[in-house]
Write an enzyme that holds these catalytic residues in place. Structure first.
Site, short mmCIF file in Angstrom:
data_model
loop_
_atom_site.label_atom_id
_atom_site.label_comp_id
_atom_site.label_asym_id
_atom_site.label_seq_id
_atom_site.Cartn_x
_atom_site.Cartn_y
_atom_site.Cartn_z
N LYS A 103 0.84 -1.20 0.00
CA LYS A 103 0.00 0.00 0.00
C LYS A 103 0.88 1.26 0.00
O LYS A 103 0.72 2.15 -0.85
CB LYS A 103 -0.93 0.01 1.21
CG LYS A 103 -1.87 1.21 1.24
CD LYS A 103 -2.71 1.26 2.51
CE LYS A 103 -1.95 1.97 3.61
NZ LYS A 103 -2.79 2.31 4.78
N ASP A 111 -6.45 1.25 0.70
CA ASP A 111 -6.55 1.61 2.11
C ASP A 111 -7.94 1.23 2.60
O ASP A 111 -8.72 0.58 1.88
CB ASP A 111 -6.23 3.09 2.33
CG ASP A 111 -7.32 4.02 1.80
OD1 ASP A 111 -8.28 3.54 1.14
OD2 ASP A 111 -7.22 5.24 2.03
#
Length: 258
Positions: free
Chosen positions: A119, A137
């Site tokens: 991420k 997210d």
């Protein structure tokens, strides 16, 4: 599903032509550090903390040589400050020792840094290097499941399935648009369905407030006339800049959603 997903992306591009990363940064190192700090806190709180942080430690070499207790004290407002300080010092040492003090532009290299997963790597690649990537997210994962684009819970599996739906050139901006929509309109607990421009396309319409007047009161940030998360937003951002640390009621711990 694919046709609807792509149409939602096109609609979001019209709703949020100014979508952008909501972390303040001036170079890849600052974005990397800010993204690591953003775990379990708001981008606003990170943006209020990083000016002092980068004034004290402008380069990986500076941060690698930090006194841990002094670094911890600066980043304390972001929470989990001891673990985050260890990650920041570790990744700074790795950048100094393994990458000549420069943030690498390949995901294979970024994920070798302490505290950096896919991420964080995709945030840095997409926004500091222009390398397309999907950033999964909490907001992104929540919305793509709400829209039935995927049923996966694991972020890497979500990333793979969403990447298969959209052309690579769309990946980075799609991430920003979805996160913007999740923060402003399609909230976790009470989505503003009655004020949502993509309601006709949404398979989950009705999960939230459908009365238009009540829904409008749920809108956040520029949609609700409130400050955004960045102290230094891009020139085309239509909302208000966020206040500095200690700068107003929006700065109170817990004020506003992530």
């Amino acid at each position: 599903m694919v046709r609807r997903a792509r149409r939602i992306n096109r609609e979001l591009a019209e709703i949020y032509p100014y979508a952008h990363p909501e972390l303040d940064f001036r170079n890849p190192f600052e974005l990397l550090v800010a993204t690591v700090l953003s775990a379990q806190t708001t981008d606003l709180r990170v943006n209020q903390t990083t000016p002092a942080l980068f004034a004290a430690y402008p380069t990986p070499e500076d941060m690698a040589a930090a006194v841990p207790e002094e670094l911890e004290e600066i980043i304390r407002p972001t929470g989990f400050f001891r673990a985050k300080a260890r990650s920041l010092m570790g990744l700074s040492q790795a950048l100094r020792d393994n990458f000549g003090g420069e943030v690498p532009g390949r995901i294979e290299d970024l994920v070798t840094l302490p505290g950096v997963g896919r991420k964080t790597a995709n945030v840095v690649l997409g926004n500091a290097f222009g390398v397309p990537g999907i950033t999964v997210d909490t907001h992104f994962g929540r919305l793509v499941r709400r829209w039935k684009w995927t049923e996966q819970e694991d972020p890497e599996k979500v990333e793979a399935e969403i990447c298969a739906i959209f052309p690579k050139s769309e990946w980075t901006m799609l991430s920003h648009r979805v996160v913007f929509h999740g923060r402003r309109i399609c909230h976790a607990r009470k989505p503003a369905c009655g004020a949502c421009p993509i309601a006709p396309l949404c398979p989950a319409y009705g999960e939230g407030e459908t009365d238009p007047e009540k829904a409008r009161k749920l809108l956040k940030y520029e949609k609700g006339g409130q400050p955004g998360q960045r102290l230094n937003p891009p020139p085309d951002y239509p909302g208000l800049p966020a206040p500095p640390l200690g700068g107003g009621p929006e700065d109170l711990p817990g004020a506003g959603p992530q």
